[in-house]
Design a protein around this motif. Structure first.
Motif, short mmCIF file in Angstrom:
data_model
loop_
_atom_site.label_atom_id
_atom_site.label_comp_id
_atom_site.label_asym_id
_atom_site.label_seq_id
_atom_site.Cartn_x
_atom_site.Cartn_y
_atom_site.Cartn_z
N SER A 62 -3.82 -10.72 7.02
CA SER A 62 -4.28 -9.87 5.93
C SER A 62 -3.11 -9.18 5.23
O SER A 62 -3.05 -9.12 4.00
N GLU A 63 -2.18 -8.66 6.02
CA GLU A 63 -1.03 -7.97 5.43
C GLU A 63 -0.17 -8.93 4.62
O GLU A 63 0.28 -8.58 3.53
N GLN A 64 0.05 -10.12 5.12
CA GLN A 64 0.85 -11.10 4.39
C GLN A 64 0.19 -11.47 3.07
O GLN A 64 0.85 -11.56 2.03
N ARG A 65 -1.11 -11.68 3.10
CA ARG A 65 -1.81 -12.10 1.88
C ARG A 65 -1.73 -11.01 0.82
O ARG A 65 -1.53 -11.30 -0.36
N GLN A 66 -1.85 -9.76 1.23
CA GLN A 66 -1.73 -8.67 0.27
C GLN A 66 -0.30 -8.57 -0.27
O GLN A 66 -0.08 -8.38 -1.47
N LYS A 67 0.68 -8.70 0.63
CA LYS A 67 2.08 -8.56 0.21
C LYS A 67 2.50 -9.66 -0.76
O LYS A 67 3.21 -9.39 -1.73
N TRP A 68 2.06 -10.89 -0.52
CA TRP A 68 2.46 -11.97 -1.42
C TRP A 68 1.76 -11.86 -2.76
O TRP A 68 2.34 -12.20 -3.80
N PHE A 69 0.52 -11.37 -2.79
CA PHE A 69 -0.12 -11.09 -4.08
C PHE A 69 0.71 -10.05 -4.84
O PHE A 69 1.00 -10.21 -6.04
N LEU A 70 1.09 -8.99 -4.16
CA LEU A 70 1.87 -7.93 -4.81
C LEU A 70 3.24 -8.44 -5.25
O LEU A 70 3.76 -8.01 -6.29
N ALA A 71 3.82 -9.36 -4.49
CA ALA A 71 5.13 -9.91 -4.87
C ALA A 71 5.03 -10.62 -6.21
O ALA A 71 5.90 -10.48 -7.09
N GLY A 72 3.97 -11.40 -6.39
CA GLY A 72 3.78 -12.07 -7.68
C GLY A 72 3.44 -11.10 -8.78
O GLY A 72 3.93 -11.24 -9.91
N TYR A 73 2.63 -10.11 -8.44
CA TYR A 73 2.20 -9.14 -9.46
C TYR A 73 3.38 -8.31 -9.96
O TYR A 73 3.52 -8.06 -11.16
N ARG A 74 4.24 -7.88 -9.06
CA ARG A 74 5.34 -7.01 -9.46
C ARG A 74 6.48 -7.77 -10.12
O ARG A 74 7.16 -7.24 -11.01
N SER A 75 6.69 -9.00 -9.72
CA SER A 75 7.83 -9.76 -10.24
C SER A 75 7.49 -10.62 -11.45
O SER A 75 8.33 -10.81 -12.33
N GLY A 76 6.28 -11.17 -11.49
CA GLY A 76 5.93 -12.11 -12.54
C GLY A 76 6.79 -13.37 -12.49
O GLY A 76 6.95 -14.06 -13.49
N SER A 77 7.30 -13.70 -11.31
CA SER A 77 8.30 -14.76 -11.18
C SER A 77 7.84 -15.86 -10.23
O SER A 77 7.47 -15.58 -9.08
N VAL A 78 7.86 -17.10 -10.71
CA VAL A 78 7.57 -18.24 -9.85
C VAL A 78 8.57 -18.30 -8.70
O VAL A 78 8.21 -18.59 -7.56
N ARG A 79 9.82 -18.01 -8.98
CA ARG A 79 10.85 -18.07 -7.95
C ARG A 79 10.56 -17.10 -6.82
O ARG A 79 10.82 -17.39 -5.65
N PRO A 93 8.14 -10.54 1.52
CA PRO A 93 8.38 -11.39 0.36
C PRO A 93 9.55 -10.87 -0.47
O PRO A 93 9.72 -9.65 -0.62
N PRO A 94 10.36 -11.78 -1.06
CA PRO A 94 11.49 -11.33 -1.86
C PRO A 94 11.09 -10.51 -3.08
O PRO A 94 11.84 -9.64 -3.52
N GLY A 95 9.89 -10.75 -3.61
CA GLY A 95 9.44 -10.01 -4.79
C GLY A 95 9.15 -8.55 -4.52
O GLY A 95 8.91 -7.78 -5.44
N LEU A 96 9.13 -8.16 -3.22
CA LEU A 96 8.87 -6.75 -2.87
C LEU A 96 10.11 -6.04 -2.39
O LEU A 96 10.07 -4.85 -2.06
N ARG A 97 11.24 -6.74 -2.35
CA ARG A 97 12.44 -6.12 -1.83
C ARG A 97 13.16 -5.34 -2.92
O ARG A 97 13.03 -5.63 -4.10
N PRO A 99 -5.97 -3.19 -19.74
CA PRO A 99 -4.91 -2.88 -18.78
C PRO A 99 -5.44 -2.67 -17.36
O PRO A 99 -6.49 -2.07 -17.15
N LEU A 100 -4.67 -3.17 -16.40
CA LEU A 100 -5.05 -3.00 -15.00
C LEU A 100 -4.92 -1.54 -14.59
O LEU A 100 -4.00 -0.85 -14.99
N SER A 101 -5.84 -1.13 -13.75
CA SER A 101 -5.77 0.19 -13.14
C SER A 101 -5.40 0.04 -11.67
O SER A 101 -5.42 -1.07 -11.11
N ASP A 102 -5.08 1.15 -11.03
CA ASP A 102 -4.81 1.11 -9.59
C ASP A 102 -6.04 0.63 -8.82
O ASP A 102 -5.91 -0.07 -7.81
N ASN A 103 -7.22 0.97 -9.32
CA ASN A 103 -8.44 0.51 -8.65
C ASN A 103 -8.58 -1.00 -8.73
O ASN A 103 -9.07 -1.64 -7.79
N ASP A 104 -8.18 -1.58 -9.87
CA ASP A 104 -8.23 -3.03 -10.00
C ASP A 104 -7.37 -3.70 -8.93
O ASP A 104 -7.81 -4.65 -8.27
N ILE A 105 -6.16 -3.20 -8.77
CA ILE A 105 -5.26 -3.79 -7.78
C ILE A 105 -5.83 -3.62 -6.38
O ILE A 105 -5.77 -4.53 -5.55
#
Length: 309
Positions: A275-292, A305-309, A236-242
């Motif tokens: 840098s901020e965009q790259r982090q946000k889009w990674f998090l959008a994919g991580y939180r949503s698990g959605s290609v869309r 990103p929509p995955g963070l809204r 399992p991922l930890s906060d440190n991993d992220i």
């Protein structure tokens, strides 16, 4: 992010060196800092052809001798080896990506996942996009559907760019490159070359989507069982991993690279996003698990990103 020690590394998943060069140019879709040299050249107003030229030309005798050696490195056998050795980590990360995308790509898009080739090299390699050296960092070549890694890059990412040395920082790079393969399968990767620079460019949107796809993999990687196993590849991922993954994304943002080079921030020359965009889009994919949720091309605001809204 730690691999479960009992995971078996496929002895045929990777190879060393590359196939004969077939000419052409590499798509401008480098890795987490992929094509670092190219990025820096563009950001500083240099001639990109001076860098892209390293992907063309005749194959040297040294490269020819290195090309085409089949097989995962012999010391890479289990998850325990992947936890210890970076080359083994790259290979087992690719296997985890294969497992996630083989399930999620058809489920979410209706497209069957085709595994990309994986090449580990040192110094130089011949590819379907031409000859390349380690200077370009990790990269994906659409012409031969192969992701290329000189694992010395990961230490460079720490020493030169200040990224974390944690495993998910390295695994993020692998996931980003396979993200370009997903774009290739879905017919999107060419958008980077049609619109190669600028804060809203196709190149930036292509890179941010690959970051999002890397996050999507992380969403599933510690939950989905490995083929033939009752365990996932990863614990399992930890906060440190992220934080490790985000540190790598932060380290290679265009704005950060420009500041590190002593230049003012110039969004018109961006190729990968801030840098901020790259982090946000990674998090959008991580939180949503959605290609869309990774549809950067339709996004009206790349900062949100929509995955963070």
């Amino acid at each position: 992010m730690t691999f479960n020690e009992g995971m078996q590394i496929d002895p045929g998943r990777a190879s060393s060196g590359g196939g004969p060069g077939m000419g052409g140019k590499l798509a401008l879709g480098g890795g987490a800092g992929g094509l670092i040299l190219l990025v820096i050249t563009l950001l500083l107003g240099g001639d990109p052809d001076s860098v892209l030229g390293s992907f063309t030309g005749a194959q040297t005798e040294q490269q020819a001798g290195r090309a085409g050696t089949a097989g995962t490195p012999a010391h890479c056998k289990t998850g325990a080896d992947a936890n210890e050795y970076v080359d083994c980590r790259v290979v087992l990360t690719a296997q985890s990506l294969d497992a996630v995308w083989a399930q999620e790509l058809p489920r979410q898009t209706g497209q069957r996942y085709v595994e990309p080739e994986l090449v580990l090299f040192s110094g130089a390699v011949a590819t379907g996009c031409g000859n390349a050296t380690s200077d370009v960092g990790p990269f994906y070549c659409p012409a031969d559907q192969t992701a290329y890694f000189d694992t010395s890059f990961f230490q460079q990412l720490v020493d030169q760019f200040g990224a974390s040395a944690g495993p998910l920082a390295q695994e993020y790079v692998v996931a980003h490159e396979i993200g370009h393969h997903i774009q290739n399968q879905l017919g999107d990767i060419g958008r980077a070359q049609r619109d190669p620079r600028g804060a809203e460019s196709g190149a930036v949107r292509t890179e941010l989507q690959a970051d999002c796809y890397a996050g999507l993999w992380a969403h599933f990687a510690d939950e989905q069982n490995a083929p033939g196993s009752d365990q996932p590849f990863l614990q399992p991922l930890s906060d440190n991993d992220i934080r490790d993954a985000l540190s790598a994304a932060n380290a290679v943002g265009d704005d950060r690279i420009q500041r590190a080079a002593g230049r003012g921030v110039n969004p018109e020359s961006w190729t990968h996003g801030s840098s901020e965009q790259r982090q946000k889009w990674f998090l959008a994919g991580y939180r949503s698990g959605s290609v869309r949720s990774c549809d950067t091309y339709s996004a009206t605001d790349l900062d949100n990103p929509p995955g963070l809204r």
